[in-house]
Scaffold this motif. Structure first.
Motif, mmCIF file in Angstrom:
data_model
loop_
_atom_site.group_PDB
_atom_site.id
_atom_site.type_symbol
_atom_site.label_atom_id
_atom_site.label_comp_id
_atom_site.label_asym_id
_atom_site.label_seq_id
_atom_site.Cartn_x
_atom_site.Cartn_y
_atom_site.Cartn_z
ATOM 1 N N SER A 112 -4.981 -6.417 4.913
ATOM 2 C CA SER A 112 -4.555 -5.545 6.487
ATOM 3 C C SER A 112 -2.995 -5.989 7.326
ATOM 4 O O SER A 112 -2.568 -6.735 7.067
ATOM 5 N N ILE A 113 -2.500 -5.316 8.039
ATOM 6 C CA ILE A 113 -1.808 -4.825 8.848
ATOM 7 C C ILE A 113 -1.538 -6.213 10.178
ATOM 8 O O ILE A 113 -2.193 -5.500 10.939
ATOM 9 N N LYS A 114 -0.421 -6.528 10.146
ATOM 10 C CA LYS A 114 -0.648 -7.423 11.008
ATOM 11 C C LYS A 114 0.152 -6.753 11.953
ATOM 12 O O LYS A 114 0.730 -5.969 12.212
ATOM 13 N N ALA A 115 -1.082 -7.909 13.495
ATOM 14 C CA ALA A 115 -0.024 -7.077 14.659
ATOM 15 C C ALA A 115 1.293 -7.257 14.894
ATOM 16 O O ALA A 115 2.155 -8.429 14.262
ATOM 17 N N GLY A 116 2.319 -6.422 15.544
ATOM 18 C CA GLY A 116 3.560 -6.716 15.010
ATOM 19 C C GLY A 116 4.237 -4.853 16.396
ATOM 20 O O GLY A 116 4.011 -4.278 16.095
ATOM 21 N N SER A 117 5.023 -5.075 16.213
ATOM 22 C CA SER A 117 5.875 -3.611 16.460
ATOM 23 C C SER A 117 7.932 -3.935 15.895
ATOM 24 O O SER A 117 8.615 -4.774 16.647
ATOM 25 N N HIS A 118 7.696 -2.314 15.000
ATOM 26 C CA HIS A 118 8.630 -2.301 14.422
ATOM 27 C C HIS A 118 9.916 -1.405 15.339
ATOM 28 O O HIS A 118 9.463 -0.646 16.409
ATOM 29 N N PRO A 119 10.923 -1.917 15.662
ATOM 30 C CA PRO A 119 12.268 -1.546 16.797
ATOM 31 C C PRO A 119 12.091 0.545 16.610
ATOM 32 O O PRO A 119 12.534 0.865 17.777
ATOM 33 N N VAL A 120 11.707 0.726 15.468
ATOM 34 C CA VAL A 120 11.959 2.356 15.299
ATOM 35 C C VAL A 120 10.377 2.556 14.845
ATOM 36 O O VAL A 120 10.312 4.369 16.325
ATOM 37 N N LEU A 121 9.622 2.225 14.472
ATOM 38 C CA LEU A 121 8.481 3.333 14.512
ATOM 39 C C LEU A 121 7.110 2.269 15.674
ATOM 40 O O LEU A 121 6.402 2.942 14.725
ATOM 41 N N GLY A 122 7.764 1.172 15.956
ATOM 42 C CA GLY A 122 6.431 0.708 16.468
ATOM 43 C C GLY A 122 5.548 0.103 15.684
ATOM 44 O O GLY A 122 5.870 -0.420 15.298
ATOM 45 N N GLU A 123 4.241 0.174 16.087
ATOM 46 C CA GLU A 123 3.387 -0.837 15.571
ATOM 47 C C GLU A 123 2.111 -0.064 14.661
ATOM 48 O O GLU A 123 1.099 0.252 14.572
ATOM 49 N N CYS A 124 2.809 0.428 13.686
ATOM 50 C CA CYS A 124 2.376 1.067 12.609
ATOM 51 C C CYS A 124 3.643 0.800 11.407
ATOM 52 O O CYS A 124 5.183 0.901 11.568
ATOM 53 N N ARG A 125 3.357 1.168 10.172
ATOM 54 C CA ARG A 125 3.757 1.139 9.000
ATOM 55 C C ARG A 125 3.824 2.427 8.034
ATOM 56 O O ARG A 125 2.674 2.582 7.977
ATOM 57 N N ILE A 126 4.538 2.816 7.795
ATOM 58 C CA ILE A 126 4.825 4.014 6.942
ATOM 59 C C ILE A 126 5.277 4.119 5.548
ATOM 60 O O ILE A 126 6.124 3.377 4.969
ATOM 61 N N ASN A 127 4.275 4.324 4.511
ATOM 62 C CA ASN A 127 4.107 4.506 3.410
ATOM 63 C C ASN A 127 4.752 5.915 2.589
ATOM 64 O O ASN A 127 3.968 6.511 2.683
ATOM 65 N N LEU A 128 5.282 5.754 1.933
ATOM 66 C CA LEU A 128 5.547 7.640 0.886
ATOM 67 C C LEU A 128 5.594 6.812 -0.473
ATOM 68 O O LEU A 128 5.921 5.725 -0.824
ATOM 69 N N THR A 129 4.887 6.976 -0.993
ATOM 70 C CA THR A 129 4.286 6.767 -2.646
ATOM 71 C C THR A 129 4.647 8.373 -3.223
ATOM 72 O O THR A 129 3.950 9.785 -3.249
ATOM 73 N N PHE A 130 6.115 8.312 -4.264
ATOM 74 C CA PHE A 130 6.112 8.944 -5.121
ATOM 75 C C PHE A 130 5.356 9.317 -6.542
ATOM 76 O O PHE A 130 5.766 8.746 -7.218
ATOM 77 N N ARG A 131 4.853 10.379 -6.656
ATOM 78 C CA ARG A 131 4.697 10.433 -8.341
ATOM 79 C C ARG A 131 4.594 12.364 -8.635
ATOM 80 O O ARG A 131 4.818 12.592 -8.614
ATOM 81 N N ARG A 132 4.517 12.030 -10.218
ATOM 82 C CA ARG A 132 4.495 13.039 -11.556
ATOM 83 C C ARG A 132 2.873 13.603 -11.328
ATOM 84 O O ARG A 132 2.295 12.839 -12.341
ATOM 85 N N SER A 133 2.514 14.258 -10.316
ATOM 86 C CA SER A 133 1.341 14.711 -10.346
ATOM 87 C C SER A 133 0.465 15.532 -11.892
ATOM 88 O O SER A 133 -0.757 15.127 -12.457
ATOM 89 N N GLN A 134 1.321 16.201 -12.100
ATOM 90 C CA GLN A 134 0.730 16.920 -13.484
ATOM 91 C C GLN A 134 2.007 17.342 -14.384
ATOM 92 O O GLN A 134 2.979 16.534 -14.230
#
Length: 210
Positions: free
Chosen positions: A188-210
């Motif tokens: 679980s993401i703990k409370a906080g604030s990032h200077p650019v994204l604020g109160e969230c985390r962004i995750n980009l996950t790259f895959r070769r699906s096919q």
């Protein structure tokens, strides 16, 4: 600016690495590209096959997108909300993912799907394997932006011992080979604030699906 200090590369398990600060210096360009993606295919909370709403909202870009609903988990070429193809994967996404994979020995990584997860405070991702792809010879590459997260990385069974790693803004995780099907998750993401994204985390996950 890409990292140049070998001390920034942490071996998590066999064929699995944490690249600390790998994305630092590219944040503005990454976020501008991300904004273009979510304007075309907005974030949504997908349903699990059991009918539960996922705590992290998500979208996709690339030739294929990962979806979950009452019919199961799968990759498909069209966004079920917009009924249009998923947004094209931005060049900066592809290039940095490929460079990160190459830096730890996974040459010729060619992702065709990028899963974009948005974690608000309290959101998490349960322990799971990435096994909906058809080609397990290609690694998984994961970018972290925004709030920090505690990443659990285990073994080939759900009850295998787990290690926990702090993922911070700009970090990249790459795993494949003998660790390709290792169980992993986000606490679980703990409370906080990032200077650019604020109160969230962004995750980009790259895959070769096919």
């Amino acid at each position: 600016m890409l990292f140049s200090d070998e001390e920034n590369t942490l071996l998590m398990a066999e064929d699995a690495w944490l690249l600390k600060g790998y994305l630092l210096g590219n944040g503005q360009e990454l976020l501008a590209a991300l904004e273009q993606v979510i304007q075309q295919s907005p974030f949504r909370h997908m349903l699990t096959p059991g009918g539960y709403s996922m705590s992290a909202s998500m979208t996709n870009c690339g030739s294929w997108g990962w979806v979950s609903d009452l019919n199961g988990y799968r990759y498909q070429m069209d966004d079920p909300i917009t009924q249009s193809p998923w947004p094209k994967m931005p060049a900066i996404f592809f290039e940095l993912a490929q460079q990160a994979a190459n830096s730890v020995g996974f040459e010729h990584f060619s992702p065709d799907a990028c899963l974009v997860n948005r974690y608000g405070v309290g959101a998490k991702l349960s322990l799971h394997q990435d096994k909906d792809e058809t080609d397990f010879s290609q690694p998984i590459v994961s970018f972290s932006l925004g709030l920090p997260a505690m990443f659990e990385f285990g073994g080939l069974t759900r009850d295998a011992p787990k290690k926990v790693f702090l993922l911070e803004h700009g970090d990249v995780v790459v795993w494949g080979g003998k660790s390709r099907l290792n169980y992993h998750g986000i606490r679980s993401i703990k409370a906080g604030s990032h200077p650019v994204l604020g109160e969230c985390r962004i995750n980009l996950t790259f895959r070769r699906s096919q």
